[in-house]
Design an enzyme around this catalytic site. Structure first.
Site, PDB file in Angstrom:
ATOM      1  CB  SER B  96      42.954  50.418  40.571  1.00 41.52           C
ATOM      2  OG  SER B  96      43.273  49.128  40.160  1.00 41.52           O
ATOM      3  CG  ASP B 217      37.758  56.139  37.828  1.00 37.84           C
ATOM      4  OD1 ASP B 217      37.598  55.241  36.973  1.00 37.84           O
ATOM      5  OD2 ASP B 217      38.628  56.083  38.721  1.00 37.84           O
ATOM      6  CG  HIS B 246      40.660  53.681  36.927  1.00 43.94           C
ATOM      7  ND1 HIS B 246      40.070  53.863  38.157  1.00 43.94           N
ATOM      8  CD2 HIS B 246      41.293  52.479  36.988  1.00 43.94           C
ATOM      9  CE1 HIS B 246      40.331  52.803  38.929  1.00 43.94           C
ATOM     10  NE2 HIS B 246      41.081  51.958  38.242  1.00 43.94           N
TER      11      HIS B 246
END
Lengths: 968, 266
Positions: B96, B217, B246
């Site tokens: 991320s 996601d 995610h």
């Protein structure tokens, strides 16, 4: 899902576990389903001396009494707990809520990192690598527990409602001994890690920061860093936000903002060839001209150098002839290789695709121009938005149905001083009312402790329910009060339009008085020179304005109800002590008679207390109406929020005019000056000021000319007219470098006790900064600006030039100020008639002064005070009186020194008829008495002289002359 | 400043081997997120773990609200750590926000990285014309106000959503690390994340990248992976994982570890 109590308890050390148990009891009694951080706070506050209580005491706002603020806190906690929904099924031990458990976990982590215990836990951690369950071995101490609890948004909101800042409380917990309200909240954390990896290069440690970067956005800071490099020092910004960042940076430089660039190259100037680059390429001549210009500038360059901004390099891609660009590139290259390293270049491209094309078409440009690619991925505009983000305190709001309540609650902490104080008063009234009604069950933890403080000592279990109901009503009333005051405050004080910036007339009393102090055998330099030359041969006695002991601190305490009276008793007592210089009236056969006058000092003080307004000091009947409406205004606004703002505004404007008129009559010799000032102030209010006010609401005036007394009077009146009270005046005499407190307590600059305080120039600035933080609505009078030494001058000059009224105090200034838009009316008081002692640096002085005068909103010229005609007037009056008393047979010889005193008194007085009254009631009476006592009926010559040996027992009202004259 | 960034950010080097692997955690987690991935690599890699300054496991006092307004400050931290550890070349795995940090770091110092592995990466979360980032500005504002209104409720709602798959342990773990973060920092970092736009700089990346993307996601639409592949300057590949969520390293560590193995340079 909530955690069982036993699990949470295992994580806590003894003291902390005890607090948890208390909190669980609170939750249980309130039939709450879970134990939350709020219950912990409630439990902590219930203890007579807890870490939280102590920290709160140290960090509390000095503006309120501690008792009041703690009550407010207890009230807020009580209100918040009431809002927690009651669970239907009674639980024996309400389990620990997720957020409280998270707080416990955070405190475990904190404690693990703490230096005292770091090694211990490090050992544990090593033995149990990566397994997070080792965390449970950490028993949280109370201090760390409280620290994490304070991070909980619900807790910080509740504390914020009561006027505390969680950040400051945390600081107080961390540094129990050194806690200053003005210590920077952004100060570095204490070094937590004692062991460091010794073989590492710790230079260039990214956490170290430059104070100058504080207000610079991150993109600009990075650009600055690149400019400092020796190679590849010409930034080429790339990215969607590149043009944003480029504009922002270049604009900052163009505006000449300091602190954007690293210190080494601060002051870099900008040459834009952006336009030429985009157009250029079509006309080579334009480019030639521009390059020549750059070359010339480079030769003349004095400062750190300049930066050529080339703008969007996409222009190079759109051009048909590659040769033109190549020639530009190579010319630029030639310039950039200059030996001094004084030339930089900055440009941008909005995408990597363009960059690729640029490199394809002009493969050498990166090398030739020594470009440094700087990807820009965050918008500077977004950053501004982020900057407004306030960590801690009041940021998080309550959910859903409580939203409206909550917004008002948050606002209440943003009330301006005036409203806050009134709000607090009302809350305390409500509290008092309730606490006498409700019979609180002392053993019931159910009730928040403010109810337990109630005078009522008897415990009565049956009434618990009733008390609880009372509390609900109370909460509602307090909330209503909050809303009311935030409404009032928002409409009248905190809104951004200029008219609304005006604060209401402050009901606080300010008492002002002067007395004459005998000073043997030297001329005080605080007298204007013309007065000295005309009336004062050396060896004179001069009137002096003297302190009335109302320091800033006492003022803030006056705000708390009940102290007012004491304060005035004190001040009148201290004043009595300061009385001096009696005037003795001698006639031929010396007979001593004491004359007493009706008005005693304490009476007049008392009167002043009741009638705080300037107008009321004034005896003129025709003005009593205007002062009445002034009073009505403040009354209305404080009593009801329903009266329309428009009406208030009208009334205010009308009132304002009256106020100026009253002032013009009082300081009758400076009518033009007063007109100029009133015009400037109202212009600036409407945003038409020359310099500062249009941006920040600050008004700068310079008072040029003699007549110190007139200037002071006017300044004090401006404080009253604009901000509603004389205590809004901060007065500084820059020539003496002493701290001079507000006008209602004028300190004579040569009072021996203040000579000792001479701790230097920094102090004035700091003191002023402090005062302005405490009292954002202020008129600042700076006297003798031309005598100020260099440092102070620079600071003030910067202030007057800068849009932002900034002082060199660090840290949380905007937090202090942002809630109340300010209209400061700082003034420079400059005597253009320069005295002899400043000849040495007069050249420098003048330049500086001129520069300063250029940057104020208005220069106000003051005429010299006309002592001649005043003398004539006084003599005529005395003469007329004498004729009434003793016909033509009585002659009075007034000693020169006494005449000077009378003149000074007339100059200083605020009362219009004060001198006449004095002549009638004191002088004539004593003469009559003297004549009677020596039984002479005709042809008497009396002499009015100054008598050194006596202490003045009473002072005439509104006049710095004795209320009695001794007859000898 | 007597203390070290390496201490502050809890930098740890575990395992043995010639090759160096940097595991950088994402928003809302800390290095413990890699717990179940780590065993797969410690035998033949020296694995560098660290916490982002915004992580709950880092002393919140280090979080400078003025400095961490752009990701560049995070990049500074990463590069400082690599330099301090005298790492000359490494494979970087970023999840991320750390994937983005890795991209920016590789633009600044391409020679440091043999390969970037980007898990749940996105150059921009907000939709734009011709770009589908997955979020509308108004939605984001709603998320922010939800966070402001009730952090606890937001975490409890967000954690299962982010984890996606029905893996209670993963939800619990993510909730734990989210709760560890100080709420104001969480909010500030989310604002930072939603502010960034890397689209104009992806082409500057020279280092080869592997983009690991789960089939569903909530934070990153699958199309973003394709966008990344098409715009990243180096040679890049997309590895689709047939799972949801995610946080594959929490919800499906074994699967992710295998995919990582495949992605790492041989």
């Amino acid at each position: 899902m909530p955690t069982p109590v036993s699990v949470a308890r295992q994580c806590l050390a003894e003291a902390a576990a005890a607090v948890l148990d208390d909190a669980i009891t609170v939750a249980k009694r309130r039939s709450h389903a879970q134990t939350t951080s709020l219950h912990i706070v409630s439990a902590l506050l219930a203890l007579p001396s807890s870490t939280l209580r102590e920290a709160c005491t140290r960090s509390r706002s000095s503006a309120y009494s501690p008792r009041l603020q703690f009550r407010a806190l207890e009230l807020c906690v009580g209100v918040a707990l009431d809002r927690v929904s009651v669970s239907k099924s009674a639980v024996d031990e309400p389990p620990v809520s997720n957020s409280l458990m998270a707080a416990i976990k955070r405190s475990q982590a904190n404690q693990r990192r703490h230096p005292e215990t770091f090694h211990l836990y490090q050992l544990q951690l090593n033995s149990d690598s990566l397994n997070s369950s080792s965390m449970s071995a950490v028993k949280v101490e109370l201090k760390h527990f409280v620290m994490s609890i304070l991070d909980d948004p619900i807790v910080s909101r509740v504390l914020g409602d009561a006027g505390f800042r969680t950040q400051e409380i945390k600081m107080a917990i961390l540094n129990p001994l050194t806690m200053s309200r003005f210590s920077s909240t952004t100060s570095r954390p204490p070094p937590l890690f004692l062991c460091s990896l010794s073989d590492l290069d710790l230079n260039n440690f990214p956490f170290s920061e430059d104070a100058a970067t504080e207000k610079v956005d991150e993109n600009s800071r990075r650009i600055g860093d690149i400019l400092l490099k020796s190679r590849r020092r010409n930034p080429l910004l790339i990215g969607v936000y590149a043009s944003d960042a480029y504009r922002k940076f270049v604009d900052c430089l163009k505006r000449g903002e300091t602190g954007v660039l690293p210190k080494e190259i601060d002051g870099l100037s900008v040459v834009s060839i952006e336009h030429e680059i985009s157009e250029c390429i079509s006309s080579e001549e334009m480019m030639e001209v521009k390059f020549k210009q750059v070359v010339e500038m480079l030769q003349d360059c004095q400062g750190p150098g300049f930066i050529v901004n080339v703008g969007d390099l996409k222009a190079f891609l759109n051009v048909k002839s590659v040769d033109v660009v190549n020639s530009v590139v190579s010319k630029m290259k030639g310039l950039l290789i200059n030996p001094g390293g004084k030339l930089w270049l900055i440009g941008f491209l909005s995408g990597d695709g363009d960059y690729k094309k640029l490199i394809e078409r002009f493969p050498s440009i990166e090398m030739d121009w020594d470009l440094h690619l700087l990807p820009i991925t965050t918008s500077s505009i977004g950053e501004n938005f982020m900057r407004s983000f306030v960590p801690f305190g009041g940021f998080f709001t309550m959910p859903s149905e409580l939203e409206s309540l909550c917004t008002t609650a948050t606002k209440s902490s943003r009330l301006c001083n005036l409203c806050n104080e009134k709000y607090e008063q009302e809350v305390s009234d409500v509290l008092k009312g309730v606490s006498t009604n409700s019979v609180a069950d002392k053993q019931s933890v159910n009730l928040s402790s403010w109810l337990q403080i109630a005078e009522c000592e008897t415990s009565n279990r049956c009434l618990t329910v009733e008390a609880k109901e009372d509390q609900t009503i109370l909460d509602a009333r307090v909330t209503a009060l909050k809303r009311k005051w935030s409404d009032i405050c928002q409409r009248l004080h905190c809104s951004s339009t200029s008219q609304e910036d005006i604060t209401l007339p402050n009901p606080h009393t300010s008492f002002q008085n002067f007395h004459i102090q005998k000073e043997s055998a030297n001329v005080s330099p605080c007298m204007p020179s013309d007065f000295q030359t005309i009336y004062l041969p050396k060896q004179e006695i001069i009137p002096k304005p003297v302190v009335l002991s109302t320091s800033v601190d006492t003022q803030s305490e006056i705000r708390v109800q009940g102290l007012e009276l004491n304060d005035f008793q004190n001040s009148s007592a201290s004043q009595k002590k300061m009385m001096s210089l009696p005037i003795a009236c001698t006639s031929s056969p010396p007979v001593t008679t004491d004359l007493t006058l009706g008005t005693t000092l304490s009476d007049s003080a008392e009167e002043c207390r009741r009638k705080p307004n300037l107008q009321e000091h004034y005896n003129g009947i025709q003005h009593s109406e205007s002062s009445l409406s002034y009073d009505i205004l403040s009354h209305q606004v404080s009593q009801s929020s329903s009266c329309s703002y428009h009406r208030e505004k009208q009334m205010y404007t009308k009132d304002l005019e009256n106020s100026w008129n009253v002032l013009a009559e009082k300081v009758y010799w400076q009518v033009e000056a007063i007109q100029t000032i009133s015009q400037t102030v109202s212009h600036c209010r409407n945003g038409n000021g020359r310099y500062h006010c249009s941006n920040k609401g600050n008004v700068w005036l310079s008072f040029v000319g003699p007549d110190k007394v007139g200037k002071r009077k006017i300044a004090s009146a401006v404080a009253e007219i604009v901000f509603g009270g004389k205590e809004h005046l901060l007065s500084f005499d820059l020539s003496s470098q002493d701290v001079i407190s507000p006008f209602n307590s004028i300190i004579d600059c040569h009072d021996p006790k203040y000579h000792k305080m001479k701790s230097g120039r920094k102090m004035i600035v700091d003191y002023l900064a402090d005062e302005l933080t405490k009292h954002p609505h202020s008129v600042v009078l700076l006297e003798n600006v031309e005598k100020a030494d260099l440092l102070v001058r620079i600071v003030y000059l910067k202030q007057s030039k800068r849009v932002n009224f900034r002082f060199p105090w660090k840290g949380n200034q905007h937090q202090q100020q942002c809630f109340c838009p300010r209209i400061d009316c700082p003034k420079e008081d400059t005597d253009t008639v320069k005295s002899d002692d400043e000849n040495d640096d007069s050249d420098d002085s003048e330049v500086w002064l001129e520069e300063l005068l250029e940057h104020v909103d208005e220069n106000v010229a003051f005429k010299p005070f006309d002592f001649d005609s005043l003398t004539q007037k006084i003599l005529k009056k005395i003469d007329a009186r004498l004729k009434q008393v003793g016909g033509s047979t009585l002659l009075l010889e007034i000693d020169r020194e006494v005449m000077v005193q009378i003149l000074a008194a007339a100059w200083l007085t605020d009362g219009k008829n004060a001198l006449e009254d004095w002549i009638e009631q004191v002088l004539c009476l004593s003469m009559e008495e003297a004549r009677q006592s020596c039984n002479v009926t005709s042809d008497v010559v009396m002499k009015l002289v100054q008598y050194d040996g006596l202490v003045v027992e009473a002072q005439a009202s509104e006049l710095c002359l004795p209320a009695r004259i001794k007859v000898k | 400043m007597g203390h070290s960034l390496l201490e502050a950010l809890n930098v740890r080097v575990v395992g043995s081997g010639d090759r160096i692997l940097v595991l950088a955690h994402g928003f809302g987690t800390d290095q413990s997120a890699w717990q179940r991935i780590l065993p797969f690599f410690v035998r033949d890699h020296r694995v560098v773990l660290y916490d982002l300054v915004c992580a709950g496991s880092v002393n919140p006092d280090y979080f400078d609200f003025r400095r961490y307004t752009t990701l560049d400050a995070y990049v500074d931290d990463l590069l400082y750590i690599l330099d301090a550890l005298r790492i000359e070349r490494c494979t970087y795995v970023g999840h991320s926000i750390s994937a983005t940090i890795g991209i920016l770091a590789s633009i600044r110092r391409p020679e440091l990285f043999t390969k970037l592995v980007l898990i749940g990466a996105s150059p921009r979360f907000l939709n734009d014309k011709n770009y589908h980032g997955g979020f509308e500005q108004s939605e984001i504002e709603k998320v922010f106000s939800a966070m402001e209104a009730n952090y606890a409720a937001w975490v409890n709602g967000f954690a299962p959503l982010a984890v996606g798959a029905d893996v209670p342990e993963a939800v619990r773990e993510f909730s734990r690390t989210l709760f560890n973060m100080r709420p104001d920092i969480t909010l500030f970092v989310s604002r930072t994340v939603f502010n960034i736009d890397l689209r104009g700089v992806l082409g500057l990346v020279r280092v080869p990248c592997s983009i690991i993307q789960t089939a569903k996601d909530v934070s990153v639409p699958a199309s973003v992976a394709t966008y990344l592949k098409n715009h990243l300057g180096g040679r890049s590949t997309v590895h689709m994982l047939d799972i949801e969520g995610h946080l594959p390293h929490l919800s499906a560590p074994n699967l992710l570890a295998q995919e990582l193995r495949r992605a790492l340079p041989r």
